[in-house]
Enzyme design. Structure first.
Site, PDB file in Angstrom:
ATOM      1  CE1 TYR A  72      35.652  19.307  -2.386  1.00 37.08           C
ATOM      2  CE2 TYR A  72      33.731  17.623  -3.558  1.00 37.08           C
ATOM      3  CZ  TYR A  72      34.705  18.811  -2.506  1.00 37.08           C
ATOM      4  OH  TYR A  72      33.836  18.547  -1.362  1.00 37.08           O
ATOM      5  CG  PHE A 118      45.245 -24.237 -17.810  1.00 37.85           C
ATOM      6  CD1 PHE A 118      43.915 -23.261 -18.132  1.00 37.85           C
ATOM      7  CD2 PHE A 118      44.924 -25.017 -18.042  1.00 37.85           C
ATOM      8  CE1 PHE A 118      42.936 -24.863 -17.098  1.00 37.85           C
ATOM      9  CE2 PHE A 118      44.057 -25.974 -17.966  1.00 37.85           C
ATOM     10  CZ  PHE A 118      43.220 -25.546 -17.035  1.00 37.85           C
ATOM     11  CE1 TYR A 120      42.658 -32.749 -21.601  1.00 34.72           C
ATOM     12  CE2 TYR A 120      44.807 -31.287 -21.038  1.00 34.72           C
ATOM     13  CZ  TYR A 120      42.843 -31.725 -21.641  1.00 34.72           C
ATOM     14  OH  TYR A 120      42.163 -30.502 -22.338  1.00 34.72           O
TER      15      TYR A 120
END
Length: 748
Positions: free
Chosen positions: A391, A440, A137
């Site tokens: 908090y 990839f 390829y």
């Protein structure tokens, strides 16, 4: 992540600033019931006797910082033609990539025969594989969804690949063509090119992957990239256009095009005298002493079919994020002191019974930073005011802890990616096979960036909550409205900062949304799933910018709040001394009532804190009349003149004490705040106030157009500048790396 690092000499920690030793002695922080003891977690490991142990995240940052500083120092100490970082495909760290990308530290390809042989062996095997008539390829097939085409014109197949990917858009100004920009609209656009540091990092990452020998790219090409790097000749790459599916094909094609000598590809080049010039690739190669490259089979694909760009951008974002994670802890400790909060929030027991490693580490880091603080209080309703902190302070370890765990995983993912083969096809010369797969696909980088960006949003939200609590007069205890140093009737000093922080947080919260859920099918539906890693990395870099702005702003705020809290303590001490003497002079028979009168003074000052000094003092004086009259004998009485003179004289005492203390705080010696802070907070406070020269904001008199440098005895020392300029100095130090060592030392 690395195992916990043991430090037995904190002076070895790289830093750009040191606090004077006189501020670090135990005598300077006398023990009080509110003081925080030393951390009990001290043990030895790896054969070393250690005085301190650190959690996984802080240990990683210390090691990362050490490697980065070592590379920077080595660059400064070596000749320009010597290389500092050796690439082998196996051991590249995030710190080393940052050193090359950001600090231009030189690199070289390993001379190890094992490394060079595996590259050459892969090339030889691929050549034999093709000569045997095999189909591979991207060499004798078309690309992607067009892989059903065939061609044996190997050289032009590589040219065709590079050609169709060089489709990104750059502005004339990105290429240095300002004279040719005819439209004012074009000049106003933001750059369309990737930051130079990201491109440098991309070149390093791609070289490191190619040296693993699975991509069949010649050493000459790899070394040509390092030559360009060391000359600081950096390709100009479009910002957008990559979906990080088959790697970052489009941006990496510009590096390949630079090596080809493409006259329409440009490089941003360092030239004589520290100047830069953008020139075409053919001219840049000639200046660097390189020949244009004709790509052999697989070489164009091998250069482009990887994750180097998204990996580099992700590394740069994650590098800064790790220090911002430290900053969020440092700021929590300083905010606790500025609010006279409780050290018990961070007691080891709380995290030991819920032993998430991140929560435990945050609590230990903050607990250690607060050591010897005279401002934090215990669980005492009489001294703490609000019995429990809100908090934003009390649950900070539980809020930040998971972020450290996510950042640890993100760093591990990126580190693995940096030392991986990201390509297709893969040449396995040892076993005689060519594999067609999907290494990839950069989803690991996307995963790391999504975690990092969400962590940045969580840090920013905590900073926003703490910052607004410090400024909001209904929440900040004895602190003045808008943290005004002078009278609040004409001074709204930090009100704009409160608005700025809301703007930053809103944008940051938008960026926290995932990118990965917006994948679009691409390239003939061949790339039906794609990682969007570079896009996610870019947005994470944007989030870093916002949290850096918030960090710089919060640091400016918290230092002001600390000074004002100490101001209150100091003038209250003076008021208590002088008011008690006045009370005993006027009401000698009511001596036992003095404690109640003092409580009334404090309550009166608190309730009237939005008033100007004289009115506030009068309100506090009037508040004492109730305990005084209640203390009178049942049938007793007191002349109204005595009460009138008492309130008048007490008003004068309070007014004078506040104003005289302000004048003293505004003197060149500055506030005595360091005497009250915990060890770690003192380091950061000293850096902001002394090293960076960012002073206490003194109110309206600081405004550049105020007609005098003096107001009510308070004088401005030096140049008058805007509030934004002061914050900007902190921001510059943070983004330039100047604060790295200070953050580490504050917590360690």
């Amino acid at each position: 992540m690395a195992p916990a690092v043991l430090i037995d000499d904190t002076s070895a920690i790289s830093q750009q600033s040191t606090i004077p030793s006189r501020f670090l002695s135990d005598d300077h922080f006398p023990p009080t019931p509110a003081s925080v003891p030393d951390s009990p977690r001290q043990k030895a490991a790896n054969g070393r006797t250690a005085s301190k142990t650190f959690g996984e995240h802080l240990a990683w940052v210390i090691e990362h910082n050490h490697v980065l500083q070592r590379c920077i120092d080595a660059k400064a100490e070596t000749a320009m033609n010597e290389d500092v970082i050796v690439l082998s495909g196996e051991h590249l760290t995030l710190a080393e990539l940052v050193a090359v990308a950001w600090y231009n530290v030189p690199v070289t390809v390993s001379s190890d025969s094992r490394v060079r042989n595996r590259v050459n062996t892969g090339i030889e095997f691929l050549q034999q594989h093709l000569e045997a008539g095999n189909v591979v390829y991207g060499i004798n097939t078309g690309y992607g969804g067009s892989a059903d085409t065939r061609s044996n014109d190997f050289a032009n197949m590589q040219r065709a690949l590079i050609q169709h990917q060089e489709s990104g858009v750059l502005l004339p100004s990105d290429l240095g063509r300002f004279d040719n920009v005819s439209s004012a609209n074009l000049q106003s656009l933001k750059p369309h090119n990737l930051p130079r540091c990201v491109v440098r990092g991309s070149m390093v990452a791609r070289v490191n992957s190619l040296l693993r020998g699975h991509s069949a790219v010649r050493l000459e090409i790899v070394e040509a990239i390092t030559t360009l790097l060391n000359h600081d000749f950096i390709p100009v790459i479009p910002l957008r256009g990559s979906i990080s599916a088959s790697g970052d094909l489009s941006p990496l094609s510009y590096i390949a095009g630079a090596l080809e000598g493409n006259s329409d590809i440009h490089l941003d080049c360092a030239i004589d005298g520290g100047r830069r010039q953008i020139m075409s690739a053919d001219n840049a190669l000639r200046m660097a002493g390189l020949q244009p490259t004709i790509m052999r089979p697989k070489e164009g694909l091998g250069l482009m079919n990887g994750t180097g760009v998204s990996c580099a951008a992700g590394t740069m974002a994650l590098h800064e994020t790790q220090y911002l994670a430290l900053a969020s802890q440092v700021l929590t400790a300083m905010s606790t002191e500025a609010m006279r909060g409780s050290a018990d929030n961070y007691h080891p027991f709380i995290s030991d019974v819920r032993p998430h490693p991140g929560q435990r580490e945050v609590a230990e880091n903050i607990f250690r930073q607060l050591r010897k603080s005279r401002l934090v209080v215990g669980k005492d309703a009489h001294t703490a005011g609000l019995y429990q902190d809100r908090y934003a302070l009390r649950t900070a370890p539980q809020w930040l802890g998971p972020q450290l765990e996510d950042l640890s995983l993100a760093a591990s993912q990126v580190a693995i990616e940096l030392n991986s083969t990201t390509d297709n096809p893969l040449v396995d010369a040892e076993n005689g096979y060519v594999h067609h797969g999907g290494n990839f696909q950069a989803a690991s980088i996307t995963s790391a960036m999504e975690k990092a960006r969400l962590s940045l949003q969580m840090m920013g939200k905590l900073m926003f909550a703490q910052n607004t609590e410090l400024i909001n007069t209904t929440l900040n205890g004895i602190l003045t409205p808008n943290l005004a140093f002078d009278d609040p009737g004409l001074s709204y000093t930090f009100k704009g900062i409160d608005i700025n922080m809301a703007a930053y947080q809103s944008e940051l919260a938008y960026l926290a949304n995932p990118v990965s859920s917006h994948v679009q099918s691409a390239e003939m539906h061949n790339q039906a799933i794609n990682s969007l890693a570079l896009i996610s990395s870019r947005y994470t870099m944007d989030a870093v910018e916002l949290v850096s702005l918030m960090t710089a702003t919060h640091l400016y705020t918290v230092c002001q709040a600390l000074d004002l809290h100490v101001l209150n303590l100091e003038y209250m001490e003076l008021i208590e001394q002088e008011a008690e003497a006045l009370f005993l002079e006027k009401f000698s028979d009511l001596a036992s009532t003095w404690p109640e009168v003092l409580v009334a003074i404090k309550a009166g000052l608190l309730s009237a804190k939005s008033k100007d000094t004289a009115s506030r003092a009068a309100a506090a004086a009037e508040a004492t009349l109730i305990p005084i009259t209640l203390a009178l004998p049942r049938n007793g009485s007191m002349p109204l003149s005595t009460l009138d003179s008492w309130t008048s004289d007490l008003t004068a005492v309070i007014t004078s004490a506040i104003r005289q203390t302000r004048i003293r705080f505004a003197s060149p010696e500055g506030p005595p705040t360091l005497q009250y802070l915990g060890y770690g907070s003192a380091i950061m406070y000293s850096y902001i106030r002394h090293d960076l020269g960012v002073p206490l904001h003194k109110g309206l008199v600081e405004h550049p157009t105020y007609p005098s440098s003096e107001r009510e005895g308070v004088q401005v020392q030096g140049e008058k500048v805007t509030i934004g300029t002061r914050i900007g100095r902190i921001y510059e130090a943070l983004r330039s790396g100047g604060m790295r060592g200070v953050l580490i030392k504050s917590l360690s």
